[in-house]
Design a protein around this motif. Structure first.
Motif, mmCIF file in Angstrom:
data_model
loop_
_atom_site.group_PDB
_atom_site.id
_atom_site.type_symbol
_atom_site.label_atom_id
_atom_site.label_comp_id
_atom_site.label_asym_id
_atom_site.label_seq_id
_atom_site.Cartn_x
_atom_site.Cartn_y
_atom_site.Cartn_z
ATOM 1 N N ARG A 112 -101.742 -92.418 -17.311
ATOM 2 C CA ARG A 112 -100.352 -92.465 -17.149
ATOM 3 C C ARG A 112 -99.535 -93.658 -16.877
ATOM 4 N N LEU A 113 -100.011 -94.646 -17.479
ATOM 5 C CA LEU A 113 -99.445 -96.124 -17.557
ATOM 6 C C LEU A 113 -99.651 -96.679 -18.863
ATOM 7 N N THR A 114 -98.498 -97.296 -19.171
ATOM 8 C CA THR A 114 -98.593 -98.057 -20.286
ATOM 9 C C THR A 114 -97.966 -99.581 -20.005
ATOM 10 N N LEU A 115 -98.699 -100.627 -20.463
ATOM 11 C CA LEU A 115 -98.205 -101.832 -20.176
ATOM 12 C C LEU A 115 -97.971 -102.667 -21.483
ATOM 13 N N THR A 116 -96.845 -103.784 -21.028
ATOM 14 C CA THR A 116 -96.199 -104.268 -22.268
ATOM 15 C C THR A 116 -96.365 -105.830 -22.009
ATOM 16 N N GLY A 117 -97.102 -106.399 -23.296
ATOM 17 C CA GLY A 117 -97.248 -107.987 -22.968
ATOM 18 C C GLY A 117 -96.134 -108.492 -23.645
ATOM 19 N N ASP A 118 -96.081 -110.047 -23.442
ATOM 20 C CA ASP A 118 -94.852 -110.586 -23.607
ATOM 21 C C ASP A 118 -94.969 -111.662 -24.580
ATOM 22 N N GLY B 55 -85.995 -99.823 -3.924
ATOM 23 C CA GLY B 55 -85.026 -100.483 -4.489
ATOM 24 C C GLY B 55 -85.499 -101.032 -5.985
ATOM 25 N N LEU B 56 -86.526 -100.447 -6.363
ATOM 26 C CA LEU B 56 -87.066 -100.985 -7.759
ATOM 27 C C LEU B 56 -86.464 -100.253 -9.117
ATOM 28 N N ASP B 57 -85.113 -100.361 -8.970
ATOM 29 C CA ASP B 57 -84.475 -99.593 -10.307
ATOM 30 C C ASP B 57 -84.633 -100.287 -11.588
ATOM 31 N N THR B 58 -85.110 -101.507 -11.533
ATOM 32 C CA THR B 58 -85.063 -102.282 -12.751
ATOM 33 C C THR B 58 -86.523 -102.981 -13.187
ATOM 34 N N ARG B 59 -87.670 -102.645 -12.292
ATOM 35 C CA ARG B 59 -88.793 -103.168 -12.509
ATOM 36 C C ARG B 59 -89.907 -102.005 -13.174
ATOM 37 N N ILE B 60 -89.612 -100.777 -13.114
ATOM 38 C CA ILE B 60 -90.407 -99.924 -13.669
ATOM 39 C C ILE B 60 -89.591 -99.111 -14.793
ATOM 40 N N ARG B 61 -90.323 -98.890 -16.048
ATOM 41 C CA ARG B 61 -89.727 -98.157 -16.854
ATOM 42 C C ARG B 61 -90.582 -96.552 -16.812
ATOM 43 N N LEU B 62 -89.807 -95.620 -17.094
ATOM 44 C CA LEU B 62 -90.347 -94.228 -17.053
ATOM 45 C C LEU B 62 -90.082 -93.594 -18.298
ATOM 46 N N ARG B 63 -91.225 -92.718 -18.610
ATOM 47 C CA ARG B 63 -91.233 -91.896 -19.703
ATOM 48 C C ARG B 63 -91.510 -90.569 -19.734
ATOM 49 N N ALA B 64 -90.802 -89.620 -20.246
ATOM 50 C CA ALA B 64 -91.072 -88.402 -20.012
ATOM 51 C C ALA B 64 -92.381 -87.933 -20.543
ATOM 52 N N SER B 65 -93.414 -87.070 -20.010
ATOM 53 C CA SER B 65 -94.508 -86.633 -20.603
ATOM 54 C C SER B 65 -94.678 -85.202 -19.924
ATOM 55 N N ALA B 66 -95.659 -84.569 -20.363
ATOM 56 C CA ALA B 66 -95.974 -83.224 -20.138
ATOM 57 C C ALA B 66 -96.331 -83.360 -18.670
ATOM 58 N N PRO B 67 -96.178 -82.168 -17.764
ATOM 59 C CA PRO B 67 -96.363 -82.065 -16.583
ATOM 60 C C PRO B 67 -97.535 -82.096 -16.012
ATOM 61 N N MET C 268 -98.635 -118.397 -22.372
ATOM 62 C CA MET C 268 -99.572 -117.620 -21.301
ATOM 63 C C MET C 268 -98.940 -116.228 -21.367
ATOM 64 N N THR C 269 -99.878 -115.345 -21.451
ATOM 65 C CA THR C 269 -99.664 -113.792 -21.470
ATOM 66 C C THR C 269 -99.288 -113.328 -20.075
ATOM 67 N N SER C 270 -98.277 -112.291 -20.115
ATOM 68 C CA SER C 270 -98.077 -111.999 -18.609
ATOM 69 C C SER C 270 -97.585 -110.505 -19.095
ATOM 70 N N ILE C 271 -97.163 -109.746 -17.994
ATOM 71 C CA ILE C 271 -96.646 -108.324 -18.085
ATOM 72 C C ILE C 271 -95.109 -108.469 -18.083
ATOM 73 N N ALA C 272 -94.667 -108.057 -19.445
ATOM 74 C CA ALA C 272 -93.217 -107.788 -19.936
ATOM 75 C C ALA C 272 -92.637 -106.576 -18.967
ATOM 76 N N ALA C 273 -93.313 -105.514 -19.062
ATOM 77 C CA ALA C 273 -92.868 -104.141 -18.536
ATOM 78 C C ALA C 273 -94.105 -103.228 -18.164
ATOM 79 N N ILE C 274 -93.739 -102.476 -16.997
ATOM 80 C CA ILE C 274 -94.776 -101.398 -16.881
ATOM 81 C C ILE C 274 -93.891 -100.099 -17.129
ATOM 82 N N THR C 275 -94.568 -99.193 -17.903
ATOM 83 C CA THR C 275 -93.973 -97.905 -18.100
ATOM 84 C C THR C 275 -95.120 -96.781 -17.555
#
Length: 211
Positions: free
Chosen positions: A182-188, A26-38, A1-8
């Motif tokens: 401005r959102l990228t999802l990672t499948g597992d 308190g979501l210091d581990t559930r969201i990934r962040l990636r620098a992008s143009a302003p 079964m596919t599910s979300i492995a990460a949200i960037t």
């Protein structure tokens, strides 16, 4: 079964965004962040991150901490037909909904989050549902052409589909928008990268090394 492995999330200032997520929810581990143009996309980005909690007092607590961390109110916390909730927009532009199905408090406020749901605003719920089922997702709940929720499995984030206009109305914004989500999802599942019918990009999770 596919599910979300990460949200960037693509953000102009990852350090500031990380501080917001930690201080507000308190979501210091559930969201990934990636620098992008302003440069920001125009209008609604087509998605909402929803936090489900146990009671109204916890909604108020999390909304208050989000505002203290720099968020702005889109919808003040209030009772509704379905319970109690409010909507805020983070400094990086991401829209967050905090809600509970309970209408009365059963104890003191906490900062406990019962469930995190990524709501994607889609043009055609039925077509997008079919697309995601073909990608290996399992339907958990389905309400015709209005809403679909997929089983989360071991993922800390559940995926759901909502009609774009209805989702925008629910969070108090115009449905119009253009540019990157401005959102990228990672499948597992290790499957190849893909883009869904509404332009949300998915990338394959990196397989864990074997010893």
């Amino acid at each position: 079964m596919t599910s979300i492995a990460a949200i960037t999330l693509d953000v102009a200032d990852p350090t500031a965004a990380d501080r917001f997520h930690t201080d507000a929810f308190g979501l210091d581990t559930r969201i990934r962040l990636r620098a992008s143009a302003p440069a920001e996309p125009t209008g609604f980005r087509g998605f909402v991150l929803a936090l489900t909690v146990s009671q109204p007092a916890t909604v108020d607590s999390l909304v208050a901490s989000a505002l203290a961390a720099g968020a702005t109110v889109l919808k003040p916390a209030a009772k509704s037909l379905w319970g109690y909730g409010g909507v805020v927009q983070a400094p990086d532009g991401t829209i967050w909904k905090v809600a509970t199905s309970a209408k009365k408090n059963t104890g003191p406020a906490t900062r406990d989050i019962d469930e995190m749901v990524l709501l994607l605003g889609v043009t055609d719920v039925v077509a997008s549902k079919r697309f995601y089922v073909d990608q290996g997702f399992t339907v958990g709940k389905s309400f015709g052409r209005v809403y679909v929720e997929f089983a989360a499995g071991d993922s800390p984030v559940k995926l759901a589909l909502y009609r774009r206009r209805a989702l925008a109305k629910d969070v108090g914004v115009s449905p119009e928008g253009s540019g990157s989500h401005r959102l990228t999802l990672t499948g597992d599942t290790g499957a190849a990268a893909f883009t869904d019918p509404d332009g949300f990009p998915w990338e394959a999770a990196t397989p864990l090394p074997t010893n």
